[in-house]
Motif scaffolding. Structure first.
Motif, mmCIF file in Angstrom:
data_model
loop_
_atom_site.group_PDB
_atom_site.id
_atom_site.type_symbol
_atom_site.label_atom_id
_atom_site.label_comp_id
_atom_site.label_asym_id
_atom_site.label_seq_id
_atom_site.Cartn_x
_atom_site.Cartn_y
_atom_site.Cartn_z
ATOM 1 N N GLU A 1 62.388 -7.089 -35.648
ATOM 2 C CA GLU A 1 61.429 -8.099 -35.206
ATOM 3 C C GLU A 1 62.147 -9.294 -34.598
ATOM 4 O O GLU A 1 61.756 -9.824 -33.562
ATOM 5 C CB GLU A 1 60.552 -8.538 -36.388
ATOM 6 N N ARG B 1 49.023 -5.583 -30.885
ATOM 7 C CA ARG B 1 49.242 -5.325 -32.309
ATOM 8 C C ARG B 1 50.704 -5.587 -32.674
ATOM 9 O O ARG B 1 51.012 -6.153 -33.710
ATOM 10 C CB ARG B 1 48.862 -3.884 -32.627
ATOM 11 N N PRO C 1 51.803 -10.519 -35.185
ATOM 12 C CA PRO C 1 52.355 -11.243 -36.335
ATOM 13 C C PRO C 1 53.334 -12.336 -35.925
ATOM 14 O O PRO C 1 53.267 -13.457 -36.422
ATOM 15 C CB PRO C 1 53.067 -10.143 -37.139
ATOM 16 N N ARG D 1 51.838 -15.986 -36.963
ATOM 17 C CA ARG D 1 51.972 -16.221 -38.397
ATOM 18 C C ARG D 1 52.222 -17.679 -38.763
ATOM 19 O O ARG D 1 51.855 -18.120 -39.837
ATOM 20 C CB ARG D 1 53.024 -15.330 -39.014
ATOM 21 N N SER E 1 52.277 -15.285 -44.364
ATOM 22 C CA SER E 1 51.202 -15.253 -43.389
ATOM 23 C C SER E 1 51.238 -13.986 -42.561
ATOM 24 O O SER E 1 50.222 -13.573 -42.020
ATOM 25 C CB SER E 1 51.316 -16.453 -42.469
ATOM 26 N N GLY E 2 52.428 -13.371 -42.462
ATOM 27 C CA GLY E 2 52.541 -12.156 -41.658
ATOM 28 C C GLY E 2 51.571 -11.087 -42.136
ATOM 29 O O GLY E 2 50.909 -10.418 -41.347
ATOM 30 N N VAL E 3 51.458 -10.967 -43.458
ATOM 31 C CA VAL E 3 50.569 -9.965 -44.041
ATOM 32 C C VAL E 3 49.122 -10.274 -43.684
ATOM 33 O O VAL E 3 48.339 -9.383 -43.336
ATOM 34 C CB VAL E 3 50.748 -9.946 -45.570
ATOM 35 N N ARG E 4 48.790 -11.553 -43.747
ATOM 36 C CA ARG E 4 47.414 -11.940 -43.412
ATOM 37 C C ARG E 4 47.093 -11.579 -41.967
ATOM 38 O O ARG E 4 46.015 -11.073 -41.658
ATOM 39 C CB ARG E 4 47.234 -13.439 -43.620
ATOM 40 N N VAL E 5 48.063 -11.850 -41.079
ATOM 41 C CA VAL E 5 47.838 -11.532 -39.666
ATOM 42 C C VAL E 5 47.627 -10.035 -39.493
ATOM 43 O O VAL E 5 46.672 -9.594 -38.859
ATOM 44 C CB VAL E 5 49.016 -12.015 -38.802
ATOM 45 N N THR E 6 48.500 -9.260 -40.114
ATOM 46 C CA THR E 6 48.400 -7.807 -39.965
ATOM 47 C C THR E 6 47.042 -7.302 -40.442
ATOM 48 O O THR E 6 46.424 -6.450 -39.808
ATOM 49 C CB THR E 6 49.499 -7.118 -40.796
ATOM 50 N N ARG E 7 46.581 -7.886 -41.554
ATOM 51 C CA ARG E 7 45.291 -7.492 -42.107
ATOM 52 C C ARG E 7 44.173 -7.718 -41.078
ATOM 53 O O ARG E 7 43.368 -6.835 -40.798
ATOM 54 C CB ARG E 7 45.019 -8.325 -43.361
#
Lengths: 334, 544
Positions: free
Chosen positions: A15, A300, A304, A308, A321-327
């Motif tokens: 990344e 997609r 992130p 994020r 926050s990365g997880v939230r974005v992916t969700r």
């Protein structure tokens, strides 16, 4: 002079590498913010980037790396009009640096010894058309941060002090790195970074072994190592150059714009900079992948890192926050 | 320990580029002096650094004094880029700024090796992490002077240097080192590299043609022990599980056993060195380095309200007051025989700009108005706050008031200087309901963030009885409420906000003392019926 560790020889950290390549393709994306623990290869990647980037044409000796003769500021007093190839500048901005050193100031020695009012360019001049790297950006003093924000916004450095009135272009890509445990970054500065990535040490033993093997080879068997990886670096450089050309003709469909807008709306990202950065990043990524139009896959992949750091802080969300974005990306794009 | 210190120095002399340097932690005394002699015995010349060095000494620059006396540009070479062993005295006093510069120099190879002499007495007085990360070794030399032993052997160093390039490294060595780091919870990738380089230097020193288990043992003890963050589970039982899991899949024949055995041996060597309480040092993550922009800094040579200039030397970190300098030089021009149109300035004329910067303080009172607090001592708390308010008034501090009860926290009063208003709101503050401690802390933290962006220096004063029973999501769950509160408390510490905890309970609560420790702040049980005494104590804490 020893070259830095080659970019393509960095193990994993996809990344981070991708984010740096994207800003190299389209510098208007803004900077990259790299957050992670010590010893995860942040500095290595930034220094490697310098060697990876295509060279720029500049007027020899120009303090602000101008491309054309008419862009050279008049205070520079250059004799030659010749231009030459030079590596893309990557300038280090150390902690505790003085304002004078950043913006440039009156050349005091000249003023005192020769009675001459001359301008001594600072780091911002040196970083023009290149990269400005700030290690431990979260520990940077506020007044330097203010200064950087202002310049990063306007692309121009204005010095009004000690009877000097000088302006010169200062367009650069900010690259910041830091360790989040040691302090947070002001939201204003956070927002100025186009992309943000979190790095961690590789999780598998095999990868870690690779890391030290390569680093060891770099240090003990420098020549052979560089020959081996120079070719890979050249490959990436070629891809960047192709993508830079392709980006101009890349199509942006309305569907992609709708996707991006919907995504940002759903995430409640502050301001419109999120949408713009996401669009630019997705476009650069599509160009890098040699596709002809922005698709959902591209959005997609870069969502992130583009979003994020723009979410409202949730003090209890340790997941990052990365997880939230992916969700949310999964929700919106399916 | 002495031998290990000498070994570290020897290895450094053999491979300065790969190892970076060492931290030597030793108080002033005979041992430290003896160690300095070792440094003198090394082949390279010594360069001395100290924590208050300015940039020009470090990086070089224009020698202003010479330039002015001679009338032509004279450059001075900085310490960096010179060849030799750099010694940083009093490394524990090195600030983030200098550490960043030295780290940069270590990264680009213009400074190697660096020996940081750390004289810290307290656990929290230590060399900045940015520096420690880039130095391979850490030697604690606080030992009896009778343990002082041999000096490093220069002749051996010379021969080892010649042999360094021809030392082979087996693939298993890489795996062993990486596996070891994983077991000790070392995430930095510099650690295994340092260990590898040290092992190679050690092999060269002992004339081995390839890195042997002994070399790995010695190197791991030197490079990895002090970086450990977790103790590996003690694999005392002789079961196959005891071998580290990472090597299991590599190969299944006898080689595997060997590697496992080696891992264990090396691990034991490392564990043998781990001093008692070492892990405790790492648990609180050291002191959080506060960005110097945090606020309450008073004197500055960069910004703020200008103060009269003072004579001084240009150091690269301050600014010359040109007008004042010329003014000082002016009366002497005739004496100095200046020609027309030229001014002769000598270094003694230099006047340095000074600024004073003072940020307003904001006291954020987070008051627990829950039923349990109201029952006990809310009234007393109110009295205490009023006294503090009077104090705040005389110092022209801003104050704001947050109360938490039921299931939420609310801002009763945004930051203001109006004392009257604060008193009014405080008097009207009702009590009752649960204790959403975490919610109150979040509200206070948010306000502290906002205040900081307005250039104020926030300080949180938390008044509670500590019986947190409402979690952040509004559910009544004692355990979750407590853990939520702790989490926010840690964030308060990370944000660098000062916080004072006043315990309103009838008896001092352990939970609150821990919470205060999490916030890195003062904890004080509210003394009974003596609000004045408490206000005095809080004022003293704020002043300090």
């Amino acid at each position: 002079m020893k070259q830095p560790f080659p970019f393509s020889a960095i193990v994993g950290q996809e990344e981070m590498k991708l984010s740096m390549i994207l800003t190299a393709i389209d510098p208007s994306i803004g900077g990259v913010l790299v957050f992670g623990d010590r010893g995860t290869g942040k500095s290595t990647a930034v220094r490697a980037l310098a060697a990876l980037l295509p060279q720029i044409t500049k007027i020899s000796g120009c303090p602000v790396n101008s491309e054309k003769v008419e862009d050279v500021p008049d205070w520079a007093k250059l004799e030659t009009k010749k231009s030459s190839l030079a590596p893309t500048p990557v300038v280090d901005l150390p902690l505790g640096v003085t304002e004078d050193r950043v913006t440039g100031a009156l050349d005091i020695e000249k003023a005192l010894s020769q009675g001459e009012k001359a301008f001594q360019p600072g780091l911002l001049a040196k970083a023009n058309r290149g990269y400005l790297y700030i290690d431990e950006v979260n520990l940077l003093e506020d007044h330097i941060v203010d200064l950087l924000l202002d310049v990063a916004q306007s692309g121009e450095n204005v010095v009004e002090r000690e009877g000097l009135s000088i302006r010169h272009p200062a367009r650069f890509v900010l690259v910041g790195s830091g360790n989040p445990e040691e302090g947070e970054l002001r939201p204003q500065l956070l927002d100025r970074f186009g992309l943000s990535v979190d790095v961690a040490s590789p999780k598998t033993v095999a990868e870690r072994v690779d890391v030290i093997k390569r680093r060891d080879a770099f240090e003990t068997d420098y020549e052979a190592f560089m020959v081996r990886w120079k070719a890979e670096d050249a490959l990436v450089r070629g891809q960047i150059e192709t993508a830079r050309g392709a980006i101009k003709t890349l199509k942006t469909t309305d569907a992609a714009l709708t996707d991006i807008a919907e995504l940002c709306l759903k995430l409640g990202a502050d301001g419109l900079r999120g949408e713009l950065t996401l669009l630019k990043a997705a476009r650069a990524f599509a160009a890098y992948r040699e596709d002809t139009a922005i698709g959902r896959d591209h959005i997609r992949a870069v969502a992130p890192m583009a979003l994020r750091h723009r979410l409202r802080r949730d003090p209890l969300d340790d997941a990052g926050s990365g997880v939230r974005v992916t969700r949310v990306v999964e929700d919106v794009l399916g | 320990m002495w031998d290990r210190g000498v070994l570290a120095l020897t290895l450094l002399a053999i491979d300065p580029a790969g190892l970076g340097g060492a931290i030597i932690r030793a108080r002033c005394g005979p041992v430290r002096d003896a160690f300095r002699e070792c440094l003198d015995a090394l082949p390279q010349p010594l360069l001395k650094l100290h924590p208050t060095m300015d940039d020009e000494t470090l990086f070089g620059g224009i020698d202003l004094t010479e330039t002015l006396t001679l009338g032509r540009l004279t450059m001075r070479k900085g310490i960096l880029g010179r060849n030799g062993t750099a010694i940083l005295a009093m490394a524990e006093r090195c600030d983030a700024t200098l550490a960043a510069r030295l780290a940069m120099a270590l990264d680009d190879g213009s400074l190697q090796p660096l020996i940081a002499m750390d004289e810290g007495a307290e656990p929290d007085e230590r060399t900045p992490a940015a520096l420690g990360e880039r130095l391979a070794f850490y030697i604690d030399l606080n030992i009896a002077s009778s343990d002082v032993g041999l000096l490093p052997d220069t002749a051996m160093i010379e021969s080892a240097r010649a042999g360094l390039a021809s030392v082979d490294v087996l693939t298993e060595t890489y795996e062993t080192l990486v596996g070891l780091c994983a077991q000790l919870g070392i995430n930095s990738q510099r650690a295994p590299l340092f260990a590898l380089r040290a092992a190679r230097a050690h092999a060269a020193l002992h004339g081995h043609t390839s890195v042997t288990p002994t070399d790995i043992e010695a190197a791991s003890a030197l490079c990895l022990a002090h970086r450990a963050t977790v103790l590996p589970p003690q694999p005392q039982t002789e079961e196959p599980d005891a071998t580290p899991p990472d090597t299991n899949e590599q190969d299944t024949d006898g080689g595997n056993m060997e590697i496992g055995a080696l891992d264990d041996r090396v691990l034991e060597a490392v564990l043998a060195i781990l001093p008692d309480g070492l892990l405790d040092q790492f648990k609180p993550k050291g002191s959080i380095s506060k960005g110097s922009g945090a606020g309450a800094k008073n004197k500055s040579n960069r910004r703020g309200r200008p103060k009269p200039s003072r004579p001084g030397r240009l150091s690269g970190r301050n600014r010359l007051d040109l007008i004042a300098t010329l003014r000082t030089a002016a009366p002497w021009q005739k004496l100095r025989g200046a020609s027309k149109g030229r001014i002769k300035v000598t270094p003694s004329d230099f006047r340095i700009k000074q600024y004073e910067e003072k940020s307003d303080r904001l006291l954020i009172f987070a008051v627990d108005a829950s039923g349990s607090a109201a029952m006990s001592r809310l009234a007393e708390a109110k009295g205490a706050i009023e006294l503090l308010l009077a104090d705040a008034y005389s110092r022209r501090d801003h104050v704001s008031l947050i109360s938490f009860r039921g299931d939420t926290a609310e801002v009763l009063l945004p930051p203001t200087r109006s004392l009257v208003q604060t008193k009014k709101r405080l008097a009207a503050l009702p009590g009752g309901g649960g204790t959403p401690l975490a919610a109150g802390l979040i509200e206070a933290l948010t306000m502290a963030h906002q205040a900081r962006t307005h250039g104020m220096a926030p300080c949180i004063v938390l008044l509670t009885d500590g019986r947190a029973n409402v979690a952040l999501d509004g559910t009544a769950n004692r355990a979750k409420a407590a853990s939520d509160a702790e989490q926010i408390a840690r964030q308060i510490r990370t944000s660098g906000t000062e916080a004072i905890t006043l315990d309103l309970g009838n008896r001092p609560a352990k939970f609150l003392a821990d919470l205060a420790a999490n916030m890195d702040g003062l904890y004080m049980p509210l003394p009974r019926a003596d609000a004045r005494k408490m206000s005095g104590a809080v004022s003293a804490a704020l002043e300090g």
